[in-house]
Design a protein around this motif. Sequence first.
Motif, PDB file in Angstrom:
ATOM      1  N   LEU A 235       0.850  -1.186   0.000  1.00 24.75           N
ATOM      2  CA  LEU A 235       0.000   0.000   0.000  1.00 24.75           C
ATOM      3  C   LEU A 235       0.886   1.236   0.000  1.00 24.75           C
ATOM      4  CD1 LEU A 235      -2.735   1.508   0.371  1.00 24.75           C
ATOM      5  CD2 LEU A 235      -2.446   1.196   2.852  1.00 24.75           C
ATOM      6  N   ILE A 236       0.638   2.144  -0.936  1.00 26.30           N
ATOM      7  CA  ILE A 236       1.379   3.401  -0.998  1.00 26.30           C
ATOM      8  C   ILE A 236       0.394   4.542  -0.772  1.00 26.30           C
ATOM      9  CG2 ILE A 236       2.751   4.954  -2.421  1.00 26.30           C
ATOM     10  CD1 ILE A 236       3.888   2.518  -3.841  1.00 26.30           C
ATOM     11  N   VAL A 237       0.646   5.326   0.262  1.00 26.54           N
ATOM     12  CA  VAL A 237      -0.206   6.474   0.594  1.00 26.54           C
ATOM     13  C   VAL A 237       0.562   7.738   0.211  1.00 26.54           C
ATOM     14  CG1 VAL A 237      -1.502   7.648   2.406  1.00 26.54           C
ATOM     15  CG2 VAL A 237      -1.166   5.168   2.522  1.00 26.54           C
ATOM     16  N   ALA A 238      -0.044   8.557  -0.622  1.00 26.39           N
ATOM     17  CA  ALA A 238       0.694   9.702  -1.140  1.00 26.39           C
ATOM     18  C   ALA A 238      -0.241  10.801  -1.615  1.00 26.39           C
ATOM     19  CB  ALA A 238       1.609   9.252  -2.277  1.00 26.39           C
ATOM     20  N   GLU A 239       0.343  11.831  -2.243  1.00 20.99           N
ATOM     21  CA  GLU A 239      -0.409  12.956  -2.783  1.00 20.99           C
ATOM     22  C   GLU A 239      -0.284  12.955  -4.305  1.00 20.99           C
ATOM     23  OE1 GLU A 239       1.637  16.402  -1.005  1.00 20.99           O
ATOM     24  OE2 GLU A 239       2.700  14.800   0.027  1.00 20.99           O
ATOM     25  N   ALA A 240      -1.363  13.283  -4.975  1.00 24.69           N
ATOM     26  CA  ALA A 240      -1.309  13.359  -6.427  1.00 24.69           C
ATOM     27  C   ALA A 240      -1.513  14.791  -6.923  1.00 24.69           C
ATOM     28  CB  ALA A 240      -2.363  12.443  -7.044  1.00 24.69           C
ATOM     29  N   PHE A 241      -1.645  15.740  -6.012  1.00 20.69           N
ATOM     30  CA  PHE A 241      -1.847  17.125  -6.407  1.00 20.69           C
ATOM     31  C   PHE A 241      -0.676  17.606  -7.268  1.00 20.69           C
ATOM     32  CE2 PHE A 241      -3.828  17.069  -2.011  1.00 20.69           C
ATOM     33  CZ  PHE A 241      -5.116  16.873  -2.489  1.00 20.69           C
ATOM     34  N   ALA A 242      -0.984  18.153  -8.424  1.00 15.91           N
ATOM     35  CA  ALA A 242       0.009  18.702  -9.360  1.00 15.91           C
ATOM     36  C   ALA A 242       0.820  17.620 -10.067  1.00 15.91           C
ATOM     37  CB  ALA A 242       0.944  19.682  -8.660  1.00 15.91           C
ATOM     38  N   ILE A 243       0.642  16.373  -9.680  1.00 16.48           N
ATOM     39  CA  ILE A 243       1.377  15.276 -10.316  1.00 16.48           C
ATOM     40  C   ILE A 243       0.436  14.104 -10.608  1.00 16.48           C
ATOM     41  CG2 ILE A 243       3.759  15.696  -9.559  1.00 16.48           C
ATOM     42  CD1 ILE A 243       3.132  14.142  -7.039  1.00 16.48           C
ATOM     43  N   GLU A 244      -0.769  14.446 -11.021  1.00 16.80           N
ATOM     44  CA  GLU A 244      -1.796  13.434 -11.261  1.00 16.80           C
ATOM     45  C   GLU A 244      -1.365  12.405 -12.311  1.00 16.80           C
ATOM     46  OE1 GLU A 244      -4.745  12.728  -9.969  1.00 16.80           O
ATOM     47  OE2 GLU A 244      -5.075  14.422  -8.636  1.00 16.80           O
ATOM     48  N   ARG A 245      -0.909  12.877 -13.450  1.00 17.75           N
ATOM     49  CA  ARG A 245      -0.576  11.951 -14.530  1.00 17.75           C
ATOM     50  C   ARG A 245       0.527  10.973 -14.168  1.00 17.75           C
ATOM     51  NH1 ARG A 245      -0.954  15.605 -20.112  1.00 17.75           N
ATOM     52  NH2 ARG A 245      -3.208  16.014 -20.011  1.00 17.75           N
ATOM     53  N   PRO A 246       1.644  11.459 -13.615  1.00 21.91           N
ATOM     54  CA  PRO A 246       2.701  10.512 -13.229  1.00 21.91           C
ATOM     55  C   PRO A 246       2.232   9.502 -12.177  1.00 21.91           C
ATOM     56  CG  PRO A 246       3.567  12.734 -13.326  1.00 21.91           C
ATOM     57  CD  PRO A 246       2.088  12.852 -13.442  1.00 21.91           C
ATOM     58  N   ALA A 247       1.474   9.972 -11.193  1.00 19.08           N
ATOM     59  CA  ALA A 247       1.010   9.088 -10.125  1.00 19.08           C
ATOM     60  C   ALA A 247       0.093   8.003 -10.673  1.00 19.08           C
ATOM     61  CB  ALA A 247       0.287   9.897  -9.054  1.00 19.08           C
ATOM     62  N   ARG A 248      -0.807   8.391 -11.548  1.00 21.47           N
ATOM     63  CA  ARG A 248      -1.739   7.413 -12.117  1.00 21.47           C
ATOM     64  C   ARG A 248      -1.036   6.463 -13.079  1.00 21.47           C
ATOM     65  NH1 ARG A 248      -7.301   8.916 -11.326  1.00 21.47           N
ATOM     66  NH2 ARG A 248      -7.381  10.734  -9.947  1.00 21.47           N
ATOM     67  N   ALA A 249      -0.011   6.966 -13.733  1.00 19.31           N
ATOM     68  CA  ALA A 249       0.761   6.101 -14.631  1.00 19.31           C
ATOM     69  C   ALA A 249       1.487   5.021 -13.843  1.00 19.31           C
ATOM     70  CB  ALA A 249       1.762   6.943 -15.415  1.00 19.31           C
ATOM     71  N   VAL A 250       2.040   5.386 -12.696  1.00 17.89           N
ATOM     72  CA  VAL A 250       2.732   4.421 -11.845  1.00 17.89           C
ATOM     73  C   VAL A 250       1.748   3.351 -11.365  1.00 17.89           C
ATOM     74  CG1 VAL A 250       3.963   4.060  -9.676  1.00 17.89           C
ATOM     75  CG2 VAL A 250       4.496   6.044 -11.105  1.00 17.89           C
ATOM     76  N   ALA A 251       0.586   3.786 -10.921  1.00 18.65           N
ATOM     77  CA  ALA A 251      -0.418   2.840 -10.429  1.00 18.65           C
ATOM     78  C   ALA A 251      -0.835   1.859 -11.518  1.00 18.65           C
ATOM     79  CB  ALA A 251      -1.637   3.605  -9.913  1.00 18.65           C
ATOM     80  N   LYS A 252      -0.931   2.359 -12.724  1.00 21.90           N
ATOM     81  CA  LYS A 252      -1.320   1.498 -13.841  1.00 21.90           C
ATOM     82  C   LYS A 252      -0.245   0.458 -14.142  1.00 21.90           C
ATOM     83  CE  LYS A 252      -3.422   1.854 -18.423  1.00 21.90           C
ATOM     84  NZ  LYS A 252      -3.821   2.792 -19.516  1.00 21.90           N
ATOM     85  N   ASP A 253       1.013   0.834 -13.919  1.00 21.04           N
ATOM     86  CA  ASP A 253       2.121  -0.087 -14.189  1.00 21.04           C
ATOM     87  C   ASP A 253       2.303  -1.133 -13.090  1.00 21.04           C
ATOM     88  OD1 ASP A 253       2.675   1.202 -16.544  1.00 21.04           O
ATOM     89  OD2 ASP A 253       4.306   2.433 -15.737  1.00 21.04           O
ATOM     90  N   TYR A 254       1.703  -0.878 -11.927  1.00 17.20           N
ATOM     91  CA  TYR A 254       1.830  -1.812 -10.799  1.00 17.20           C
ATOM     92  C   TYR A 254       0.437  -2.170 -10.274  1.00 17.20           C
ATOM     93  CZ  TYR A 254       6.710  -0.420 -10.956  1.00 17.20           C
ATOM     94  OH  TYR A 254       7.993  -0.170 -11.372  1.00 17.20           O
TER      95      TYR A 254
END
Length: 337
Positions: free
Chosen positions: A95-114
């Motif tokens: 489980l990774i708890v984090a912020e996606a503010f201002a970095i939505e695309r990179p964060a969602r891309a990482v989640a999609k890859d894992y």
Amino acid sequence: MGRTLGRRVFLAAAGMMMGAIALAGTGSDALAQPAKIKVAGVYTVPIEQQWVSRIHKALKEAEGRGEIEYVFAESVATTDYERVLRQYAEGGQQLIVAEAFAIERPARAVAKDYPKTAFLMASSFPAAGNNFSVFDNYIQEPAYLTGMIAGAMSKTGVIGMVGGYPIPEVNRLMNAFMEGAKEAKPDIKFMVSFIGSWFDPPKAKEAAFAMIDRGADILYAERFGVSDAAKERGKLAIGNVIDTQPQYPDTVVASALWHMEPTISHAITAVRDGKFVGEDYGQFSLMKFKGSSLSPLGTFEDKVPGDAKAKVKEREEQIRSGAFTVKVNNDEPKSSM
């Protein structure tokens, strides 16, 4: 002799059976103990920052209960954020708890890859897929109540409000606060300013000084630094997310508190049970889920007018029962003077 030997054999066999049963019981108990969930926190600001401190606190408490193994990275630059997320995902964090503010695309891309890693991200946008859930501090209910207190306490009829950025997560709290203040004092005026940073106490302090110079006698401290300005000038402040009255006993009247524990508990249980999916965790910050609350008045218990306290208590009970709903307004709040 035959009987004695037979008795010994019997006792030995019985002992072995009892031992086996005991061992089986021990094994069963061990299996009954859930394995610790591996959790990582990734933060763009120091863990001392009020918003992130609530997440960190909830995760540390879960660690203290033996539910998780917790690691974290703080003050991560947005340009380095994706790399850190990938590093934790590659490292086997469940489980990774984090912020996606201002970095939505990179964060969602990482989640999609894992896809096998659960991501619980603070975000202004909806959940996605089966492993990207979102959360935020939906504490507009206690923010409304603190507004009622501020309106009742203001003598000049002017309130100064200093925020980080005019994003929905901040806007809804400020708007709720303003509505609460107007309920207590319909002709109340507001000055609103955003400093363009999540953590710049000196800048927030200067913005607050400017508002005091223009007549504000109560300040809404959405950011650190505002209460310092109020203290230096002998004015009052309303806190946000955490209770800072212990540090400012003669300045901070009340605060809208955020409790991240219900959100974290829900996520940990979902991961452990293999039921984590992309969903909106926002509701777990509401008062009915004990995700937020109005702080005790403490040093201001005898300073807030009795009729104001009675009205606030009544509103609080109505919010908890569902008889009164605090409107969610994500629009950028504007100054009225």
